[in-house]
Design a protein around this motif. Structure first.
Motif: not given
Length: 160
Positions: A16, A29-30, A33-34
């Motif tokens: 992350k 990119d998502y 990530r969180d």
């Protein structure tokens, strides 16, 4: 030399914290990530999240999520600095070996963005076959994908 291992809690924070993908892969990119793939699949029964360990550093990760009927879903994410260097082929191959090591898995499927011809070409070279098209909603936007699949026979026949 890259090998796969099961993810641990420390790996999640490292991934992350990776830098963003270059513009060419910015739409992906998502997944890092969180709320992305790690959060989604860590709670899914039958899902293995595998770290691509390259001499103690994380080169990427893959997911093999087994579903009823002998099918497994495959996903892959590489460290942004490892894209375009052949790491994807290695991690895909090792992930398929892992997926097919479960004798109940007869096929592995994936979806690949239509705007990612490099990934589609890699999968075709590895003997995935196109099984159709779909549109999935990603972050509130419709995204066009190709559906692809490889079965156990094609994988082992490829002399992988």
């Amino acid at each position: 030399m890259i090998f796969l291992r099961q993810i641990n809690q420390d790996d999640i924070a490292v991934i992350k914290g990776w830098p963003p993908y270059p513009a060419e892969f910015g739409d992906l990119d998502y997944a890092l990530r969180d709320g992305g793939w790690l959060d989604e699949y860590s709670q899914k029964p039958g899902a293995d999240i595998l770290i691509a360990d390259d001499e103690g550093t994380i080169a990427g990760f893959s997911i093999i999520a087994r579903e009823p009927g002998g099918i497994a879903e495959f996903r892959i994410a590489l460290h942004p600095e490892r894209c375009g260097r052949g790491v994807g082929r290695t991690v895909t191959y090792l992930s398929l070996v892992h997926g097919f090591s479960d004798t109940t898995t007869g096929a592995v499927r994936l979806i690949v963005r239509k705007n990612n011809p490099r990934a589609k070409r890699l999968y075709e070279e590895m003997r995935f076959r196109n099984t159709g098209e779909c549109i999935e909603e990603i972050r509130g936007k419709p995204v066009e994908f190709y559906r692809m699949e490889i079965n156990r026979i094609a994988f082992y026949r490829a002399g992988a």
